[in-house]
Design an enzyme around this catalytic site. Structure first.
Site: not given
Length: 270
Positions: A106-109
């Site tokens: 998620c969210c590039g994290k």
């Protein structure tokens, strides 16, 4: 029908170099199959108490239920081990394959989820609630003092939700996820806000437990035991304060320590 949570069994105990006949109290296991809108959704093995809360919390954590008003009816067949849930809405058919493993982020994290529903329903905490060290230790002591079935059997996990001032609700189950779902279901059923609460847990903080805490919506997770590396990464990404090894008058803070504030002269009775 009232289901037994424990039962007594005759055993042979070896103690002080001798065998003796005695009785031991053991935790009951109960299989419960959930049907949603007449379609089989899941079967879980649980402790046979607070089953409606368990079903509600489980369905909410899987994204099938968003709020209590989504439930048209819940019918429990304690004898047969079935629970029939009617919703006021249709849910996508992919919810009935909730156990399919999907690695998602998620969210590039850095957080990784093994189940797609986890990625869909885990929430980043926006909680501003803080606890003092004394309050952390007191919440753990209160949960352990309330854990009567564990004291009898040693065979269940315990969990509670608390505010800085007090423990609000406690639940136990042979399944760690079940104990958390019972808490979640209780809060949904009684419309108790959870964002300002702390989750107190008897067992290890695994990535699955941390994900469940994120689904419930708490900002602080307190445990008597250790966290795993992935749980720490998830807690860091999801803005959740994770503290473990709460024993006696000490504990470790692994993520977001700003939620654990100074006692300002307070003391804890151990």
């Amino acid at each position: 029908m009232i289901l037994k949570i424990t039962s007594d069994r005759e055993i042979i105990r070896f103690k002080h170099g001798q065998f003796e006949e005695t009785e031991d109290t053991v935790a009951e296991e109960f299989p419960l199959t959930i049907y949603v809108n007449d379609v089989e959704f899941a079967t879980m093995v649980c402790s046979p108490d607070h089953l409606e809360e368990l079903v509600l919390g489980f369905l909410a954590s899987e994204g099938a239920v968003r709020k209590y008003s989504d439930i048209a009816s819940i019918s429990l067949d304690d004898h047969g081990g079935f629970c029939h849930v009617k919703l006021n809405r249709e849910i996508p058919t992919d919810h009935f394959n909730y156990s399919k493993r999907v690695l998602g982020s998620c969210c590039g994290k850095s957080r990784q989820f093994y189940f797609q529903n986890d990625a869909d329903t885990a929430k980043v905490s926006l909680s501003k609630t803080t606890l003092t060290p004394a309050q952390c230790i007191t919440l753990m002591k209160d949960m352990q003092a309330t854990s009567t079935i564990f004291k009898q059997t040693g065979g269940i996990h315990n969990a509670s939700l608390g505010s800085p001032e007090e423990m609000i609700v406690h639940r136990g189950d042979i399944g760690r996820h079940n104990a958390l779902d019972k808490l979640y279901g209780h809060c949904i059923q009684h419309r108790i806000p959870v964002g300002d609460k702390a989750l107190v847990f008897s067992g290890r903080i695994s990535s699955e437990v941390l994900t469940k805490a994120a689904k419930i919506g708490v900002g602080i997770v307190l445990s008597k035991s250790a966290p795993t590396n992935l749980a720490i990464k998830l807690a860091d990404d999801l803005n959740i304060t994770a503290a473990g090894f709460i024993r006696g008058d000490s504990f470790n803070i692994y993520t977001h320590p700003w939620r654990i504030t100074e006692d300002r002269g307070a003391s804890v009775k151990i």
